[in-house]
Design a protein around this motif. Structure first.
Motif, PDB file in Angstrom:
ATOM      1  N   THR A  41     -14.527 -31.746 -33.164  1.00 49.63           N
ATOM      2  CA  THR A  41     -14.768 -31.371 -31.763  1.00 49.63           C
ATOM      3  C   THR A  41     -15.942 -30.414 -31.597  1.00 49.63           C
ATOM      4  OG1 THR A  41     -12.422 -31.675 -31.272  1.00 49.63           O
ATOM      5  CG2 THR A  41     -13.693 -30.373 -29.707  1.00 49.63           C
ATOM      6  N   LEU A  42     -16.146 -29.514 -32.561  1.00 46.47           N
ATOM      7  CA  LEU A  42     -17.224 -28.547 -32.412  1.00 46.47           C
ATOM      8  C   LEU A  42     -18.582 -29.235 -32.364  1.00 46.47           C
ATOM      9  CD1 LEU A  42     -18.124 -25.602 -32.270  1.00 46.47           C
ATOM     10  CD2 LEU A  42     -18.231 -25.573 -34.772  1.00 46.47           C
ATOM     11  N   VAL A  43     -18.772 -30.241 -33.201  1.00 48.28           N
ATOM     12  CA  VAL A  43     -20.035 -30.975 -33.233  1.00 48.28           C
ATOM     13  C   VAL A  43     -20.123 -31.961 -32.074  1.00 48.28           C
ATOM     14  CG1 VAL A  43     -21.466 -32.567 -34.571  1.00 48.28           C
ATOM     15  CG2 VAL A  43     -20.248 -30.711 -35.720  1.00 48.28           C
ATOM     16  N   LEU A  44     -19.062 -32.732 -31.875  1.00 48.22           N
ATOM     17  CA  LEU A  44     -19.059 -33.757 -30.825  1.00 48.22           C
ATOM     18  C   LEU A  44     -17.647 -33.897 -30.255  1.00 48.22           C
ATOM     19  CD1 LEU A  44     -20.872 -35.845 -29.394  1.00 48.22           C
ATOM     20  CD2 LEU A  44     -20.051 -37.535 -31.049  1.00 48.22           C
ATOM     21  N   PRO A  45     -17.382 -33.311 -29.096  1.00 48.44           N
ATOM     22  CA  PRO A  45     -16.062 -33.433 -28.487  1.00 48.44           C
ATOM     23  C   PRO A  45     -15.732 -34.895 -28.160  1.00 48.44           C
ATOM     24  CG  PRO A  45     -17.359 -31.724 -27.435  1.00 48.44           C
ATOM     25  CD  PRO A  45     -18.290 -32.468 -28.311  1.00 48.44           C
ATOM     26  N   SER A  46     -14.463 -35.182 -28.062  1.00 49.88           N
ATOM     27  CA  SER A  46     -14.033 -36.542 -27.734  1.00 49.88           C
ATOM     28  C   SER A  46     -14.384 -36.874 -26.288  1.00 49.88           C
ATOM     29  CB  SER A  46     -12.527 -36.671 -27.932  1.00 49.88           C
ATOM     30  OG  SER A  46     -11.837 -35.874 -26.985  1.00 49.88           O
ATOM     31  N   PRO A  47     -14.509 -38.172 -25.957  1.00 50.99           N
ATOM     32  CA  PRO A  47     -14.760 -38.550 -24.558  1.00 50.99           C
ATOM     33  C   PRO A  47     -13.713 -37.999 -23.607  1.00 50.99           C
ATOM     34  CG  PRO A  47     -15.087 -40.433 -26.012  1.00 50.99           C
ATOM     35  CD  PRO A  47     -14.522 -39.336 -26.854  1.00 50.99           C
ATOM     36  N   LYS A  48     -12.416 -38.012 -24.037  1.00 51.05           N
ATOM     37  CA  LYS A  48     -11.351 -37.512 -23.173  1.00 51.05           C
ATOM     38  C   LYS A  48     -11.560 -36.037 -22.842  1.00 51.05           C
ATOM     39  CE  LYS A  48      -6.338 -36.863 -22.971  1.00 51.05           C
ATOM     40  NZ  LYS A  48      -5.050 -37.041 -23.673  1.00 51.05           N
ATOM     41  N   GLU A  49     -11.825 -35.222 -23.858  1.00 48.97           N
ATOM     42  CA  GLU A  49     -12.034 -33.788 -23.634  1.00 48.97           C
ATOM     43  C   GLU A  49     -13.255 -33.542 -22.759  1.00 48.97           C
ATOM     44  OE1 GLU A  49     -12.601 -29.650 -26.219  1.00 48.97           O
ATOM     45  OE2 GLU A  49     -12.461 -31.595 -27.243  1.00 48.97           O
ATOM     46  N   LEU A  54     -15.592 -32.341 -17.427  1.00 46.71           N
ATOM     47  CA  LEU A  54     -16.403 -32.811 -16.300  1.00 46.71           C
ATOM     48  C   LEU A  54     -15.617 -32.719 -14.999  1.00 46.71           C
ATOM     49  CD1 LEU A  54     -18.927 -34.237 -15.149  1.00 46.71           C
ATOM     50  CD2 LEU A  54     -17.871 -36.409 -15.794  1.00 46.71           C
ATOM     51  N   TYR A  55     -14.362 -33.131 -15.030  1.00 42.19           N
ATOM     52  CA  TYR A  55     -13.513 -33.065 -13.837  1.00 42.19           C
ATOM     53  C   TYR A  55     -13.365 -31.617 -13.362  1.00 42.19           C
ATOM     54  CZ  TYR A  55      -9.322 -33.390 -10.928  1.00 42.19           C
ATOM     55  OH  TYR A  55      -8.426 -33.294  -9.886  1.00 42.19           O
ATOM     56  N   GLU A  56     -13.172 -30.705 -14.304  1.00 37.50           N
ATOM     57  CA  GLU A  56     -13.031 -29.291 -13.942  1.00 37.50           C
ATOM     58  C   GLU A  56     -14.336 -28.747 -13.356  1.00 37.50           C
ATOM     59  OE1 GLU A  56     -11.883 -27.533 -17.604  1.00 37.50           O
ATOM     60  OE2 GLU A  56      -9.772 -28.178 -17.474  1.00 37.50           O
ATOM     61  N   LEU A  57     -15.461 -29.179 -13.930  1.00 35.56           N
ATOM     62  CA  LEU A  57     -16.754 -28.740 -13.391  1.00 35.56           C
ATOM     63  C   LEU A  57     -16.946 -29.219 -11.963  1.00 35.56           C
ATOM     64  CD1 LEU A  57     -19.353 -29.215 -16.299  1.00 35.56           C
ATOM     65  CD2 LEU A  57     -18.707 -27.074 -15.181  1.00 35.56           C
ATOM     66  N   LEU A  58     -16.589 -30.479 -11.715  1.00 38.48           N
ATOM     67  CA  LEU A  58     -16.804 -31.056 -10.386  1.00 38.48           C
ATOM     68  C   LEU A  58     -15.855 -30.481  -9.349  1.00 38.48           C
ATOM     69  CD1 LEU A  58     -17.446 -34.798 -11.315  1.00 38.48           C
ATOM     70  CD2 LEU A  58     -19.119 -33.027 -10.752  1.00 38.48           C
ATOM     71  N   THR A 226     -19.545 -26.930 -26.421  1.00 36.94           N
ATOM     72  CA  THR A 226     -20.072 -28.294 -26.480  1.00 36.94           C
ATOM     73  C   THR A 226     -19.498 -29.206 -25.400  1.00 36.94           C
ATOM     74  OG1 THR A 226     -20.135 -27.952 -28.877  1.00 36.94           O
ATOM     75  CG2 THR A 226     -20.678 -30.143 -28.081  1.00 36.94           C
ATOM     76  N   PRO A 227     -18.188 -29.147 -25.082  1.00 39.43           N
ATOM     77  CA  PRO A 227     -17.673 -30.010 -24.004  1.00 39.43           C
ATOM     78  C   PRO A 227     -18.383 -29.791 -22.667  1.00 39.43           C
ATOM     79  CG  PRO A 227     -15.855 -29.123 -25.275  1.00 39.43           C
ATOM     80  CD  PRO A 227     -17.094 -28.417 -25.754  1.00 39.43           C
ATOM     81  N   THR A 228     -18.640 -28.540 -22.314  1.00 39.56           N
ATOM     82  CA  THR A 228     -19.352 -28.255 -21.065  1.00 39.56           C
ATOM     83  C   THR A 228     -20.783 -28.780 -21.120  1.00 39.56           C
ATOM     84  OG1 THR A 228     -18.020 -26.280 -20.657  1.00 39.56           O
ATOM     85  CG2 THR A 228     -20.125 -26.429 -19.511  1.00 39.56           C
ATOM     86  N   ALA A 229     -21.428 -28.614 -22.271  1.00 39.09           N
ATOM     87  CA  ALA A 229     -22.793 -29.113 -22.419  1.00 39.09           C
ATOM     88  C   ALA A 229     -22.840 -30.630 -22.229  1.00 39.09           C
ATOM     89  CB  ALA A 229     -23.344 -28.732 -23.793  1.00 39.09           C
ATOM     90  N   LEU A 230     -21.898 -31.338 -22.842  1.00 36.88           N
ATOM     91  CA  LEU A 230     -21.862 -32.789 -22.703  1.00 36.88           C
ATOM     92  C   LEU A 230     -21.498 -33.199 -21.276  1.00 36.88           C
ATOM     93  CD1 LEU A 230     -20.221 -34.079 -26.009  1.00 36.88           C
ATOM     94  CD2 LEU A 230     -22.565 -34.436 -25.229  1.00 36.88           C
ATOM     95  N   ALA A 231     -20.618 -32.453 -20.636  1.00 41.25           N
ATOM     96  CA  ALA A 231     -20.264 -32.752 -19.247  1.00 41.25           C
ATOM     97  C   ALA A 231     -21.478 -32.615 -18.332  1.00 41.25           C
ATOM     98  CB  ALA A 231     -19.131 -31.831 -18.782  1.00 41.25           C
ATOM     99  N   LEU A 232     -22.286 -31.591 -18.568  1.00 42.88           N
ATOM    100  CA  LEU A 232     -23.512 -31.414 -17.787  1.00 42.88           C
ATOM    101  C   LEU A 232     -24.499 -32.540 -18.049  1.00 42.88           C
ATOM    102  CD1 LEU A 232     -23.958 -27.568 -18.277  1.00 42.88           C
ATOM    103  CD2 LEU A 232     -23.440 -28.720 -16.126  1.00 42.88           C
TER     104      LEU A 232
END
Length: 260
Positions: A41-49, A54-58, A226-232
């Motif tokens: 997860t640290l390198v590449l979070p799962s699509p679900k996470e 992304l949902y929380e950001l929106l 990383t999850p927030t970065a990918l969501a952005l």
């Protein structure tokens, strides 16, 4: 108005033609999930996470302000480069001397990395919107200029002579001969420049701004979030896909219908 109604009428056809692209997106997500299982997860979070983040950001009103600011900067710079690049490219295409003189300048602009322009813009304009917008303009301008130049230079001389010999009205020559040919070169250049603008705006904001999506990416990087970065990143890609395939692609098909 008739043109707009026709686009809306044919919209389902445009949407259906994008189903193959949607299939490739699902394949990408499957590969993404496999990579998450391999690297963690640290390198590449799962699509679900990532999509939960992304949902929380929106659901956060603050992020919408950052998105609007980034879109404003990107489109402001893009439209400036569109207007300047298209006009100068068409003019250079009609004059051989201007075309030859512009080549080394365009080569320099294309060859100079955007990061160098960002550094120079920070020195010239400081930490401000001007730095970000200037970087977008200077990076997008050569793409649009070259597309306009090539479209004008490749006009069929026999077709132009025929139009002159038949004394066609200027309006007919402009919209039935010149515009369709030039547009077939200019429009792809616009789309490429729009993609370039979107990439440059985020990099410029990340390095030279404390607001916008790029600045949010910088915060996520500093926190190793990383999850927030990918969501952005998904927000940026989704915005670009919406603009290109929902807005620009139908217009392109209608304007280029003369090819059929």
């Amino acid at each position: 108005m008739k043109f707009i109604f026709k686009i809306l009428k044919d919209f389902p056809k445009y949407l259906f033609s994008g189903l193959t692209s949607i299939a490739s997106i699902f394949l990408f997500i499957a590969l993404w999930d496999m990579a998450n299982q391999l690297y963690g997860t640290l390198v590449l979070p799962s699509p679900k996470e990532t999509f939960i983040t992304l949902y929380e950001l929106l659901n956060d009103e603050i992020i919408y302000g950052e998105i609007k600011l980034t879109i404003y900067r990107a489109f402001y710079g893009f439209f400036l480069s569109l207007i300047i690049g298209t006009i100068l490219g068409v003019l250079a295409g009609f004059f051989v001397t201007a075309s030859i003189m512009s080549r080394p300048i365009v080569t320099i602009l294309v060859g100079m990395p955007p990061i160098a322009w960002i550094v120079l813009a920070m020195i010239w304009f400081g930490i401000s919107d001007k730095t970000v917008i200037f970087t977008v303009v200077i990076a997008s301008f050569p793409i649009i200029f070259v597309g306009s130049l090539q479209g004008t230079r490749t006009l069929d001389s026999d077709l132009k002579e025929m139009a002159q010999s038949f004394n066609l009205p200027f309006k007919m020559k402009l919209f039935d001969i010149y515009f369709p040919h030039i547009f077939s070169y200019v429009f792809p250049a616009w789309v490429s420049a729009l993609g370039m603008s979107w990439k440059i705006i985020v990099m410029a904001e990340l390095l030279s701004s404390n607001s916008g999506i790029g600045a949010q990416l910088a915060i996520a990087r500093s926190l190793l979030d990383t999850p927030t970065a990918l969501a952005l990143v998904i927000i940026m890609i989704g915005s670009l896909l919406f603009i290109e395939y929902i807005i620009l692609e139908p217009i392109k098909r209608e304007v280029e219908s003369w090819r059929d």
